[in-house]
Design a protein around this motif. Sequence first.
Motif, mmCIF file in Angstrom:
data_model
loop_
_atom_site.group_PDB
_atom_site.id
_atom_site.type_symbol
_atom_site.label_atom_id
_atom_site.label_comp_id
_atom_site.label_asym_id
_atom_site.label_seq_id
_atom_site.Cartn_x
_atom_site.Cartn_y
_atom_site.Cartn_z
ATOM 1 N N ASP A 117 0.808 -1.222 0.000
ATOM 2 C CA ASP A 117 0.000 0.000 0.000
ATOM 3 C C ASP A 117 0.839 1.269 0.000
ATOM 4 O O ASP A 117 0.517 2.235 -0.689
ATOM 5 C CB ASP A 117 -0.940 0.026 1.202
ATOM 6 C CG ASP A 117 -2.041 -1.018 1.079
ATOM 7 O OD1 ASP A 117 -2.264 -1.519 -0.040
ATOM 8 O OD2 ASP A 117 -2.671 -1.332 2.112
ATOM 9 N N THR A 118 1.927 1.291 0.791
ATOM 10 C CA THR A 118 2.687 2.534 0.985
ATOM 11 C C THR A 118 4.009 2.575 0.244
ATOM 12 O O THR A 118 4.527 3.649 -0.025
ATOM 13 C CB THR A 118 2.974 2.765 2.472
ATOM 14 O OG1 THR A 118 3.828 1.721 2.944
ATOM 15 C CG2 THR A 118 1.698 2.820 3.275
ATOM 16 N N GLY A 119 4.592 1.417 -0.025
ATOM 17 C CA GLY A 119 5.914 1.381 -0.647
ATOM 18 C C GLY A 119 7.045 1.575 0.348
ATOM 19 O O GLY A 119 8.201 1.712 -0.027
ATOM 20 N N HIS A 120 6.731 1.584 1.653
ATOM 21 C CA HIS A 120 7.734 1.768 2.700
ATOM 22 C C HIS A 120 7.806 0.511 3.554
ATOM 23 O O HIS A 120 6.803 -0.156 3.775
ATOM 24 C CB HIS A 120 7.383 2.953 3.604
ATOM 25 C CG HIS A 120 7.354 4.252 2.875
ATOM 26 N ND1 HIS A 120 8.482 4.880 2.423
ATOM 27 C CD2 HIS A 120 6.326 5.046 2.522
ATOM 28 C CE1 HIS A 120 8.146 6.004 1.825
ATOM 29 N NE2 HIS A 120 6.828 6.128 1.857
ATOM 30 N N SER A 121 8.997 0.226 4.060
ATOM 31 C CA SER A 121 9.150 -0.909 4.965
ATOM 32 C C SER A 121 9.879 -0.453 6.222
ATOM 33 O O SER A 121 10.440 0.636 6.276
ATOM 34 C CB SER A 121 9.922 -2.049 4.297
ATOM 35 O OG SER A 121 11.288 -1.728 4.217
ATOM 36 N N ASN A 122 9.890 -1.298 7.227
ATOM 37 C CA ASN A 122 10.583 -0.994 8.469
ATOM 38 C C ASN A 122 11.898 -1.773 8.570
ATOM 39 O O ASN A 122 12.398 -2.028 9.653
ATOM 40 C CB ASN A 122 9.684 -1.287 9.667
ATOM 41 C CG ASN A 122 9.375 -2.751 9.807
ATOM 42 O OD1 ASN A 122 9.522 -3.522 8.860
ATOM 43 N ND2 ASN A 122 8.943 -3.155 10.986
ATOM 44 N N ALA A 123 12.474 -2.118 7.453
ATOM 45 C CA ALA A 123 13.691 -2.931 7.430
ATOM 46 C C ALA A 123 14.848 -2.237 8.136
ATOM 47 O O ALA A 123 15.621 -2.885 8.847
ATOM 48 C CB ALA A 123 14.079 -3.259 5.996
ATOM 49 N N ARG A 124 14.985 -0.948 7.977
ATOM 50 C CA ARG A 124 16.096 -0.225 8.607
ATOM 51 C C ARG A 124 15.999 -0.303 10.125
ATOM 52 O O ARG A 124 16.980 -0.611 10.803
ATOM 53 C CB ARG A 124 16.108 1.221 8.160
ATOM 54 C CG ARG A 124 17.260 2.008 8.742
ATOM 55 C CD ARG A 124 17.310 3.394 8.191
ATOM 56 N NE ARG A 124 17.689 3.308 6.787
ATOM 57 C CZ ARG A 124 17.601 4.289 5.921
ATOM 58 N NH1 ARG A 124 17.124 5.449 6.293
ATOM 59 N NH2 ARG A 124 17.972 4.131 4.673
ATOM 60 N N SER A 125 14.832 -0.040 10.672
ATOM 61 C CA SER A 125 14.690 -0.088 12.132
ATOM 62 C C SER A 125 14.838 -1.512 12.656
ATOM 63 O O SER A 125 15.420 -1.734 13.726
ATOM 64 C CB SER A 125 13.364 0.505 12.575
ATOM 65 O OG SER A 125 12.294 -0.223 12.036
#
Length: 58
Positions: free
Chosen positions: A9-17
């Motif tokens: 939906d957003t194209g963002h992930s929380n992989a960095r955190s």
Amino acid sequence: MDRDRAFIDTGHSNARSEGINRVIKLVARGFRNADNQRLRTRCVTTRRARRHLRTAQL
């Protein structure tokens, strides 16, 4: 699989955190003194300390 849906939906992930949290857990093992643990994890997770982890830019 809410994470997958959120990424779609957003194209963002929380992989960095998630990656930083993993490093903190690995470094924090074995410390008995909470102040030393906090200082060591802060040192390891700063941008300057992680510079060698960057991939080569093409």
